[in-house]
Scaffold this active site. Sequence first.
Site, mmCIF file in Angstrom:
data_model
loop_
_atom_site.group_PDB
_atom_site.id
_atom_site.type_symbol
_atom_site.label_atom_id
_atom_site.label_comp_id
_atom_site.label_asym_id
_atom_site.label_seq_id
_atom_site.Cartn_x
_atom_site.Cartn_y
_atom_site.Cartn_z
ATOM 1 N N CYS A 27 1.182 -1.410 -0.740
ATOM 2 C CA CYS A 27 0.025 -0.060 -0.076
ATOM 3 C C CYS A 27 0.396 0.959 0.197
ATOM 4 O O CYS A 27 1.682 1.279 -0.482
ATOM 5 C CB CYS A 27 -0.915 -0.323 1.556
ATOM 6 S SG CYS A 27 -0.287 0.199 3.232
ATOM 7 N N ALA A 28 0.200 2.549 0.639
ATOM 8 C CA ALA A 28 1.182 3.645 0.093
ATOM 9 C C ALA A 28 2.707 3.439 1.164
ATOM 10 O O ALA A 28 3.306 4.311 1.180
ATOM 11 C CB ALA A 28 0.554 4.878 0.765
#
Length: 674
Positions: A27-28
């Site tokens: 993810c980020a």
Amino acid sequence: MGKFDAQAKTLLAAIGGKENIKAVTHCATRLRFVLADNSKANIADIEKISAVKGTFTNAGQFQVIIGNDVPLFYNDFTAVSGIEGVSKEAAKSAAKSNQNPLQRVMTMLAEIFTPIIPAIIVGGLILGFRNVLESVGMPWLGQQIVDGAKVFDTDGNPVWNTITMVSPFWNGVNHFLWLPGEAIFHFLPVGITWSVARKMGTTQILGIVLGICLVSPQLLNAYAVGSTPAADIAKDWVWNFGAFSINRIGYQAQVIPALLAGLSLSYLEIFWRKRIPEMVSMIFVPFLSLLPALILAHTVLGPLGWTIGKGISFVVLAGLTGPVKWLFGAIFGALYAPLVITGLHHMTNAIDTQLIADTASKTTGLWPMIALSNMAQGSAVLAYFFMNRKNEREAEISLPAAISAYLGVTEPALFVVNVKYVYPFVAGMIGSGLAGLLSTTMNVQANAIGVGGIPGFLAINVKYMVPFFICMAVALIVPFVLTVAFRKANFLTKAEDEKLASQAATASVEPVFVEAANAKSPLSILSPLTGEVKPLSEAVDPVFAQGAMGQGVLIEPSEGELVAPGSGTISVLFPSKHAVGLVTDEGMEMLIHIGMDTVNLDGQGFTAHVAKGDRVEAGDRLISFAIEQIKAAGYPVETPVIVTNHDGYNVEYVGTLPRHISRGTHLLTARATK
């Protein structure tokens, strides 16, 4: 050769090798692994990797926190490992194989109840405030007088007037607040059936309609069933079909009937979708899903759920009020924190709500112990902070975790400090066990579910306020004292001792600081959003709340427009457009992450106005996002704004928190450390 090739090879070996990896994605901020055997992951070796900022396990996924460079690290890792990455949904699906059936049920319950918990908490706070207005006697408001005579209680003590008795304004406020209070709890089944449909990926409006059909005014209110004679129900509250009849009984505030009805609707819709041609599915799928689900709800599932709910309430109530209630309180108080780790604690939301609906007093004795457990774990991590306050790394992690626990969110405290080092966790369990014993012994009751921490006293029934404050004192003081005592006695301190030994072995290594090129004077960071700015420690995601990714603040946006907080270059823009990285002209690295878990939306509701490598000036548009669409999907919109190379900067927020802020307003000040 990639930037992180060597570190990726080290991570591959430390995580148990290629054969131990079922799936990997990112993810980020972190790599998300689904491992065949989590015990093969050598966490100590993984956390020695310079790019790694921490690890934790959640929902069957082993997560390695990297930060802004996670896309580069991910690419290098997949290259050196030869493992092809998968989508977020595929990783979540694979993670289910690491969960036993009970864990899967608990995960489903958590995902159903999480979106409606804010409403329940708001309802609890409203009822708590009304509790003070209409039930707390104030001596300075005068003694109650009825028919010209002063009123005394059974012990001969004077009965004082309440605020609503002497103030028309506050009496009006009290009546007005009943509107949202009633809406939240009486119509709770609507929220549950909607949330079930959202979780199952079926038509949410059908879930709402089904919920309304469970609480319609055409039905006998669930609160009135107990006081309505069976003969009157048979006469006035039935659907008569000649050969048979069905009771017209509502399910206000009932949890399990709504849960079962919502699941039946979703499974029926999924069944018919697979069998009805697309060209006529819009007509037949909703009809063949909603109508049978509604019939099942009022003939089988509703009565069954009511019976199950009553049974659960009876068992828990027996524990709370029986001859050994002190033992029940001690055990539940001590074990609630371990329940949080396993995810089983989400079941208590349903039990609490069911107790309030079923008991004659419309209160619950379970929720006070939950609040006390959160406070106890907060005090344990606060003691750890106190002992390590001169260690900058430990202090910046443990203090926000303590504050978060005191406000009802214990995951940062549990996963970052208490469980990791064991002895604070045990101290917290002992303190919450003692507080739970006292709470049940003194029969402390709450009118509703409230904030699961110190502010939660507002949800406590007025006549139990003083006993609850006594329990609070135990939950706050005992874990703090025990944590310090355990450390001094070297009791259960092996994990921390090993960490200290590791630090001592590497003490001669000069720490690396990121030097800002042009940062002799303090740097000003402008707010990229309009909304309410709050401490980062209040983030629902423990990775951000504990400060593992960096220091900064949390903004709850009121407008869906993200702008540049300073002049610099876009260093990263995720394909899902939910997060953006920026390197300022002075060399400061920033990350702005719109919402929590919004990566799962795959870009829906987000529009990017920049690309990686673009030059931007302060105030330039970066991303537009649809706040209501994100919330409707069940995700928080709270947005961390953080400096990720925080070892090179001291970051301080401007003004007091929480407060409203506008785009372009001075938000943070960063001072280079070297």
